[in-house]
Scaffold this active site. Structure first.
Site, PDB file in Angstrom:
ATOM      1  N   ARG A  43     -11.787  66.973  56.570  1.00  0.00           N
ATOM      2  CA  ARG A  43     -11.903  68.520  57.290  1.00  0.00           C
ATOM      3  C   ARG A  43     -13.041  69.326  56.257  1.00  0.00           C
ATOM      4  O   ARG A  43     -13.697  70.046  56.727  1.00  0.00           O
ATOM      5  CB  ARG A  43     -10.629  69.233  57.146  1.00  0.00           C
ATOM      6  CG  ARG A  43      -9.791  68.750  58.282  1.00  0.00           C
ATOM      7  CD  ARG A  43      -8.525  69.508  58.347  1.00  0.00           C
ATOM      8  NE  ARG A  43      -7.752  68.805  59.572  1.00  0.00           N
ATOM      9  CZ  ARG A  43      -6.424  68.988  59.896  1.00  0.00           C
ATOM     10  NH1 ARG A  43      -5.780  69.946  59.414  1.00  0.00           N
ATOM     11  NH2 ARG A  43      -5.888  68.287  60.992  1.00  0.00           N
ATOM     12  N   GLU A 184      10.273  68.224  60.912  1.00  0.00           N
ATOM     13  CA  GLU A 184       9.341  68.580  61.940  1.00  0.00           C
ATOM     14  C   GLU A 184       9.055  67.334  62.880  1.00  0.00           C
ATOM     15  O   GLU A 184       8.192  66.501  62.426  1.00  0.00           O
ATOM     16  CB  GLU A 184       8.031  68.549  61.328  1.00  0.00           C
ATOM     17  CG  GLU A 184       6.901  68.864  61.999  1.00  0.00           C
ATOM     18  CD  GLU A 184       5.599  69.120  61.415  1.00  0.00           C
ATOM     19  OE1 GLU A 184       5.178  69.100  59.843  1.00  0.00           O
ATOM     20  OE2 GLU A 184       4.299  69.146  62.168  1.00  0.00           O
ATOM     21  N   LYS A 226      10.935  72.451  62.241  1.00  0.00           N
ATOM     22  CA  LYS A 226       9.681  72.918  62.545  1.00  0.00           C
ATOM     23  C   LYS A 226       9.142  72.021  63.808  1.00  0.00           C
ATOM     24  O   LYS A 226       8.728  70.964  63.749  1.00  0.00           O
ATOM     25  CB  LYS A 226       8.618  72.549  61.350  1.00  0.00           C
ATOM     26  CG  LYS A 226       7.234  72.555  61.698  1.00  0.00           C
ATOM     27  CD  LYS A 226       6.272  72.851  60.399  1.00  0.00           C
ATOM     28  CE  LYS A 226       4.762  72.630  60.556  1.00  0.00           C
ATOM     29  NZ  LYS A 226       3.878  72.557  59.417  1.00  0.00           N
ATOM     30  N   SER A 268       1.495  74.480  64.761  1.00  0.00           N
ATOM     31  CA  SER A 268       0.395  75.054  65.902  1.00  0.00           C
ATOM     32  C   SER A 268      -0.206  74.255  66.691  1.00  0.00           C
ATOM     33  O   SER A 268      -0.598  74.184  67.810  1.00  0.00           O
ATOM     34  CB  SER A 268      -0.795  76.093  65.327  1.00  0.00           C
ATOM     35  OG  SER A 268      -1.251  75.137  64.354  1.00  0.00           O
ATOM     36  N   GLY A 269      -0.211  72.631  66.403  1.00  0.00           N
ATOM     37  CA  GLY A 269      -0.791  71.758  67.284  1.00  0.00           C
ATOM     38  C   GLY A 269      -2.037  71.613  67.590  1.00  0.00           C
ATOM     39  O   GLY A 269      -2.293  70.807  68.420  1.00  0.00           O
ATOM     40  N   GLY A 270      -2.953  72.353  67.119  1.00  0.00           N
ATOM     41  CA  GLY A 270      -4.134  72.373  67.349  1.00  0.00           C
ATOM     42  C   GLY A 270      -4.703  73.809  68.198  1.00  0.00           C
ATOM     43  O   GLY A 270      -5.799  73.895  68.603  1.00  0.00           O
ATOM     44  N   ARG A 302      -3.709  74.517  61.093  1.00  0.00           N
ATOM     45  CA  ARG A 302      -4.992  74.797  61.559  1.00  0.00           C
ATOM     46  C   ARG A 302      -5.122  76.275  61.998  1.00  0.00           C
ATOM     47  O   ARG A 302      -6.231  76.978  61.818  1.00  0.00           O
ATOM     48  CB  ARG A 302      -5.298  73.805  62.568  1.00  0.00           C
ATOM     49  CG  ARG A 302      -5.454  72.434  61.965  1.00  0.00           C
ATOM     50  CD  ARG A 302      -5.513  71.235  63.038  1.00  0.00           C
ATOM     51  NE  ARG A 302      -4.330  70.978  63.371  1.00  0.00           N
ATOM     52  CZ  ARG A 302      -3.946  70.013  64.473  1.00  0.00           C
ATOM     53  NH1 ARG A 302      -4.648  69.694  64.908  1.00  0.00           N
ATOM     54  NH2 ARG A 302      -2.651  69.916  64.615  1.00  0.00           N
TER      55      ARG A 302
HETATM   56  C1  5MM Z   1      -1.599  70.477  57.374  1.00  0.00           C
HETATM   57  O1  5MM Z   1      -1.523  69.359  57.966  1.00  0.00           O
HETATM   58  C2  5MM Z   1      -0.231  68.569  57.656  1.00  0.00           C
HETATM   59  C3  5MM Z   1      -0.438  67.181  57.213  1.00  0.00           C
HETATM   60  O2  5MM Z   1      -1.294  66.335  57.937  1.00  0.00           O
HETATM   61  P1  5MM Z   1      -1.520  64.870  57.277  1.00  0.00           P
HETATM   62  O3  5MM Z   1      -0.345  64.280  56.730  1.00  0.00           O
HETATM   63  O4  5MM Z   1      -1.733  64.213  58.703  1.00  0.00           O
HETATM   64  O5  5MM Z   1      -2.736  64.863  56.556  1.00  0.00           O
HETATM   65  C4  5MM Z   1       0.413  68.437  59.210  1.00  0.00           C
HETATM   66  O6  5MM Z   1       1.814  67.698  59.195  1.00  0.00           O
HETATM   67  C5  5MM Z   1       0.787  69.837  59.607  1.00  0.00           C
HETATM   68  O7  5MM Z   1       1.892  70.427  58.796  1.00  0.00           O
HETATM   69  C6  5MM Z   1       1.396  69.843  60.815  1.00  0.00           C
HETATM   70  O8  5MM Z   1       0.836  69.063  61.782  1.00  0.00           O
HETATM   71  C7  5MM Z   1       1.420  71.177  61.508  1.00  0.00           C
HETATM   72  O9  5MM Z   1      -0.081  71.826  61.419  1.00  0.00           O
HETATM   73  P2  5MM Z   1      -0.610  72.535  62.544  1.00  0.00           P
HETATM   74  O10 5MM Z   1      -2.100  72.523  62.206  1.00  0.00           O
HETATM   75  O11 5MM Z   1      -0.560  71.295  63.985  1.00  0.00           O
HETATM   76  O12 5MM Z   1       0.066  73.710  62.780  1.00  0.00           O
END
Ligand code: 5MM
Length: 345
Positions: A43, A184, A226, A268-270, A302
């Site tokens: 990122r 989650e 979550k 938020s999932g993107g 995100r």
């Molecule tokens: C912040 O990203 C979290 C960790 O991702 P990786 O272990 O894949 O690097 C991820 O688990 C995040 O907490 C969840 O997907 C929720 O993030 P979003 O962006 O979907 O709200």
């Protein structure tokens, strides 16, 4: 006749209940800033910043020290690297977070691996040595933890069971260590599937998850769920409106989530901040019409941080502006957790 629980056990469960409830209290939510080193570095690279330990630290410090953050955010999820890092004034991240009125959480899963006898499905791993790691994380100042299971829409029973079982073993170890587990189970938004496919998969995964949590002895009053919102895939021909998302999400949660769970904090999932907040606000409005036992808030990654990351892009002179972008997104998410959709300011 079974023995009465010890006083120490009662006290520690009471603490877990209070912590789990506090993470969604007063319209606050959780900031997910726990990207693994690989994800975070990718990122950073997208905004032209080298993925070094220092740059990852500077970026997380920017997020954590955003003025007013604790008005909207009760907890921040960190990864192992950040939990051990020091902010620029020499304070460890968990202690700096506590001083700023934000609880520090820790992502403890170690990512996904291919599930045998499945068509490319995955199971999340990280149970080996977890009891020891949790004891250390607690010493370092973490009050809660996170483990993410990843499901494709239309996932198999085998994937539901394997992931739910791992989530349950993780959650039991957390509670045993005096740490609140964020559970989650994420059904991905990628793909062209309709909202009904997300609904069916989310329902089946939540069913499996609470069944395994129960079998593992996990106290539902000491967890934060979550989940994903129930929503059509990003490439679906018919995109879900906030009313669709809220109707389906509230129905699934009412059917599958025990009333003892105090807090549900959506990922938020993107989705963009605007869309995730519009959906969360409508979920809260519909939930209050029918009456639900849990608080419904955000644990976005995100949807909160993308604007700040783009604005900062590694430039020290942009820190204040990036923090303003994060504050605006957190403020909107907090309003949505209280049923208000403030749109884009
Ligand atoms: C912040 O990203 C979290 C960790 O991702 P990786 O272990 O894949 O690097 C991820 O688990 C995040 O907490 C969840 O997907 C929720 O993030 P979003 O962006 O979907 O709200």
């Amino acid at each position: 006749m079974s023995e009465a629980p010890s006083q120490a056990y009662v006290v520690s469960m009471t603490n877990l209940h209070a912590t789990a409830a506090s993470l969604a209290a007063d319209g606050k939510g959780i900031l997910a800033a726990d990207e693994s080193i690989k994800t975070m570095s990718a990122r950073l690279a997208k905004v032209g910043v080298e993925g070094t330990e220092t740059n990852r630290r500077d970026y997380r410090e920017l997020l954590l020290t955003t003025p007013g953050l604790s008005q909207w955010v009760a907890g921040i999820i960190l990864c192992d690297e950040t939990l051990r890092q020091l902010t620029a004034d020499g304070t460890p991240f968990p202690q700096r977070a506590a001083a700023l009125g934000v609880q520090a959480g820790i992502k403890v899963d170690t990512g996904t691996t291919t599930l045998p006898f499945s068509d490319g499905e995955t199971v999340t791993q990280g149970l080996d040595g977890l009891a020891e790691r949790l004891a250390e994380y607690r010493e370092l100042g973490a009050t809660f933890a996170k483990w993410r299971a990843v499901l494709q829409p239309g996932a198999s029973d085998r994937a539901f069971w394997a992931n739910a079982h791992a989530l349950a073993r993780y959650a039991a170890l957390c509670q045993d260590a005096g740490i609140v587990p964020i559970v989650e189970p994420e059904v991905l938004m990628d793909g062209g599937h309709p909202i009904e496919a997300c609904q069916a998969t989310t329902a089946a995964m939540l069913s499996a998850t609470f069944s395994e949590l129960d079998r593992a002895g996990v106290d539902p009053a000491g967890v934060v769920l979550k989940p994903n919102m129930v929503i059509a895939g990003t490439a679906a021909s018919s995109q879900s409106t906030p009313k669709d998302v809220a109707r389906q999400t509230v129905a699934v949660l009412r059917d599958k989530v025990p009333a003892q769970v105090p807090s549900i904090a959506f990922l938020s999932g993107g989705q963009s901040n605007e869309r995730a907040c519009a959906n969360l606000a409508e979920i809260n409005r519909q939930a209050s019409q029918v009456g639900v036992p849990w608080r419904l808030t955000f644990s976005f990654g995100r949807a909160l941080v993308d604007d700040a990351l783009r604005t900062w892009a590694g430039q020290p002179g942009q820190v204040a502006q990036a923090q303003q972008a994060l504050a605006a997104n957190c403020s909107r998410a907090s309003a949505a957790a209280q049923g208000r959709d403030e749109g884009v300011v």
